[in-house]
Design an enzyme around this catalytic site. Structure first.
Site, PDB file in Angstrom:
ATOM      1  N   GLU A   1      -7.080   1.533   1.232  1.00 16.00           N
ATOM      2  CA  GLU A   1      -7.929   0.367   1.513  1.00 16.00           C
ATOM      3  C   GLU A   1      -7.353  -0.470   2.653  1.00 16.00           C
ATOM      4  O   GLU A   1      -7.017  -1.633   2.476  1.00 16.00           O
ATOM      5  CB  GLU A   1      -8.050  -0.510   0.255  1.00 16.00           C
ATOM      6  CG  GLU A   1      -8.684   0.183  -0.926  1.00 16.00           C
ATOM      7  CD  GLU A   1      -8.928  -0.758  -2.100  1.00 16.00           C
ATOM      8  OE1 GLU A   1      -8.614  -1.961  -1.986  1.00 16.00           O
ATOM      9  OE2 GLU A   1      -9.433  -0.271  -3.122  1.00 16.00           O
TER      10      GLU A   1
ATOM     11  N   LYS B   1     -13.219  -7.838   3.334  1.00 16.36           N
ATOM     12  CA  LYS B   1     -12.815  -9.247   3.283  1.00 16.36           C
ATOM     13  C   LYS B   1     -11.892  -9.624   4.439  1.00 16.36           C
ATOM     14  O   LYS B   1     -11.745 -10.781   4.786  1.00 16.36           O
ATOM     15  CB  LYS B   1     -12.149  -9.574   1.938  1.00 16.36           C
ATOM     16  CG  LYS B   1     -10.691  -9.164   1.847  1.00 16.36           C
ATOM     17  CD  LYS B   1     -10.028  -9.855   0.660  1.00 16.36           C
ATOM     18  CE  LYS B   1      -8.546  -9.589   0.552  1.00 16.36           C
ATOM     19  NZ  LYS B   1      -8.109  -8.204   0.623  1.00 16.36           N
TER      20      LYS B   1
ATOM     21  N   HIS C   1      -1.641  -1.406  -4.840  1.00 17.90           N
ATOM     22  CA  HIS C   1      -1.697  -2.085  -3.542  1.00 17.90           C
ATOM     23  C   HIS C   1      -0.321  -2.631  -3.219  1.00 17.90           C
ATOM     24  O   HIS C   1       0.238  -3.404  -3.985  1.00 17.90           O
ATOM     25  CB  HIS C   1      -2.714  -3.225  -3.597  1.00 17.90           C
ATOM     26  CG  HIS C   1      -2.747  -4.074  -2.356  1.00 17.90           C
ATOM     27  ND1 HIS C   1      -3.049  -3.549  -1.124  1.00 17.90           N
ATOM     28  CD2 HIS C   1      -2.496  -5.392  -2.152  1.00 17.90           C
ATOM     29  CE1 HIS C   1      -2.986  -4.522  -0.208  1.00 17.90           C
ATOM     30  NE2 HIS C   1      -2.658  -5.640  -0.811  1.00 17.90           N
TER      31      HIS C   1
HETATM   32  C1  LIG Z   1      -6.862  -7.595   0.971  1.00 14.71           C
HETATM   33  C2  LIG Z   1      -6.566  -6.433   0.163  1.00 14.71           C
HETATM   34  C3  LIG Z   1      -6.394  -5.176   0.766  1.00 14.71           C
HETATM   35  C4  LIG Z   1      -6.345  -4.964   2.258  1.00 14.71           C
HETATM   36  O1  LIG Z   1      -5.125  -5.482   2.647  1.00 14.71           O
HETATM   37  P1  LIG Z   1      -4.572  -5.341   4.120  1.00 14.71           P
HETATM   38  O2  LIG Z   1      -3.207  -5.932   4.051  1.00 14.71           O
HETATM   39  O3  LIG Z   1      -5.495  -6.110   5.002  1.00 14.71           O
HETATM   40  O4  LIG Z   1      -4.552  -3.885   4.410  1.00 14.71           O
HETATM   41  C5  LIG Z   1      -6.227  -4.084  -0.073  1.00 14.71           C
HETATM   42  N1  LIG Z   1      -6.190  -4.232  -1.424  1.00 14.71           N
HETATM   43  C6  LIG Z   1      -6.307  -5.446  -2.016  1.00 14.71           C
HETATM   44  C7  LIG Z   1      -6.218  -5.556  -3.489  1.00 14.71           C
HETATM   45  C8  LIG Z   1      -6.489  -6.571  -1.250  1.00 14.71           C
HETATM   46  O5  LIG Z   1      -6.599  -7.774  -1.845  1.00 14.71           O
END
Ligand SMILES: *Cc1c(COP(=O)(O)O)cnc(C)c1O
Length: 446
Positions: free
Chosen positions: A271, A69, A197
């Site tokens: 991620e 995304k 996250h």
């Molecule tokens: C967008 C997102 C990521 C990636 O985040 P970055 O800050 O671009 O590394 C990882 N986990 C979740 C739940 C996200 O929404």
């Protein structure tokens, strides 16, 4: 929508010698006719590969799954697929995109806290088993449409970004986790791991300490219910700066060694999104109109007293918040641009605000920056804008010109990255030669 090979075939310019990104930007501006003058990106693929090399250097025990995304350019996906990262998708379009590059289904996570039934069914049909889940309603949907799913429970990280009121509390609390594990048991679903996250705005590395120990609790709760969980997903939030990666690793590694040592057989994954793409993309935009106001408005008395009557400029650009600057709506800051035309060091700087062309109050790209006076037709370059800038929000996204420097092309081979065999949909075009000054002066359109 299935992309045809033609659409995927992408030319990448190989830059020889000391040709710089700015030379490429100048060339493309020069190539545009007066009437076109559209904003465009230049993406340096070498920068993406170097990020992977840095990741391997500092975080080799954590396998990255790129969050599509963040930037779903086919070229970005193809490069990362060739480099062996996994992927996190949150829409059917993203799943289809990575399928085009032959990414095996076990290297894909269906992320997103709320998923439409059709998306869950699509994942089931294509063998994508890893699904993120943080609530019971979602779990019931998954049980119905995708009984073979392997769930990653997303746990909310307490104490992270408490200063940020806009942060969405995705994830469940430890207390909810027990309930969700019991619920999964009752529904006959497999829970295979835990995800957390920590956004990059959360500068406290201690957040990782809490998150890893919380994850350990959930693994233990799962074990009580008979789940042998095997994946710990530490999420994204890596801004792409090497120092930040090192800082996170200094906190994360000892926690992982203590709570999830290799002997447990748990695979640790992450991620990253912005991490890979942020620095690789630059955006060139041009000024389409200009307004001047004096700072103190009508307050002449004050002007005479201070002896200054500083003008302020408002510029309108050919791209805005409803286009490539949409990430501004995600509360992310827009970098101060650099000016493409040569300016002398003595040139005065003026407080200036930059706007998109929509006439909408939200369409302010930069509230205030100090730059020399610009003219209509001047170009500005925003660097480090690869993350969340290529989303479609009504306006078509600007063209992206892909480049790689010859130096990077050869150097990355020393790290075992051989792009020309790995990338089927690339065609490397003959090197772009830096035009000599006289040449460009002669052929400048009148
Ligand atoms: C967008 C997102 C990521 C990636 O985040 P970055 O800050 O671009 O590394 C990882 N986990 C979740 C739940 C996200 O929404």
């Amino acid at each position: 929508m299935k992309a045809t090979l033609d659409e995927l075939l992408c030319s990448v310019e190989l830059l020889e010698g000391d040709t710089a990104i700015l030379d490429v930007i100048n060339k493309h501006i020069f190539d545009q006719t007066q009437a076109q003058k559209s904003a465009f990106f230049v993406a340096d693929l070498g920068a993406i590969v170097w990020q992977q090399i840095r990741w391997k250097t500092h975080m080799d025990q954590v396998r990255p799954f790129y969050d599509v995304k963040c930037n779903s350019s086919a070229v970005v996906v193809e490069i990362l697929a060739a480099l062996g990262t996994g992927f996190v998708c949150s829409s059917k379009h993203e799943l289809e995109l990575i399928k085009n590059f032959g990414v095996p289904a076990q290297d894909v996570i269906l992320g997103g806290a709320c998923k439409q039934l059709s998306l869950i069914k699509y994942a089931a049909k294509h063998g994508v088993q890893l699904l993120v889940c943080d609530n019971e309603a979602e779990m019931r949907k998954i049980a119905r449409c995708h009984p073979n799913a392997k769930l990653l429970l997303q746990v909310y990280t307490a104490g992270c970004c408490e200063h940020d009121e806009t942060a969405m509390p995705f994830g469940c609390t430890l207390k909810d986790c027990r309930h969700l594990l019991e619920c999964a048991k009752e529904l006959g679903l497999t829970v295979t791991g835990v995800k957390f996250h920590i956004p990059s705005c959360c500068a406290e590395p201690e957040a990782f300490t809490h998150a890893v120990s919380d994850a350990r609790c959930v693994f233990d709760m799962g074990a009580e219910l008979g789940y042998a969980m095997s994946i710990l997903d530490v999420g994204g939030g890596f801004d792409g700066v090497e120092a930040q990666l090192e800082k996170v690793n200094r906190v994360l590694k000892p926690m992982l060694d203590a709570y999830f040592p290799q002997s447990t057989g748990v695979s640790v994954i992450a991620e990253p999104g912005a991490y890979y793409v942020s620095a690789a993309f630059s955006l060139a935009v041009s000024v389409i109109s200009k307004k001047m106001a004096t700072q103190n408005g009508n307050n002449h008395a004050q002007d005479t007293l201070s002896g200054i009557d500083e003008p302020e400029f408002t510029y309108c650009l050919n791209d805005g918040v409803f286009g490539s600057f949409a990430y501004k709506l995600l509360e992310e800051s827009v970098p101060v641009p650099s000016l493409l035309k040569e300016t002398s060091a003595e040139e005065p700087l003026f407080s200036s605000s930059l706007w998109g062309s929509s006439n909408d109050g939200l369409d302010q790209v930069l509230e205030s920056c100090l730059i020399p006076e610009l003219s209509v037709g001047d170009w500005l370059v925003f660097n480090h804008v690869g993350a969340n800038s290529l989303r479609v929000m009504g306006e078509p996204t600007p063209l992206v010109h892909y480049i790689i420097s010859a130096q990077d092309w050869y150097e990355i081979q020393n790290y075992g990255v051989i792009l020309d065999t790995a990338l089927k949909n690339f065609c490397l075009v003959p090197c772009f030669q830096k035009p000599s000054l006289s040449e460009s002066a002669i052929s400048t359109p009148a």
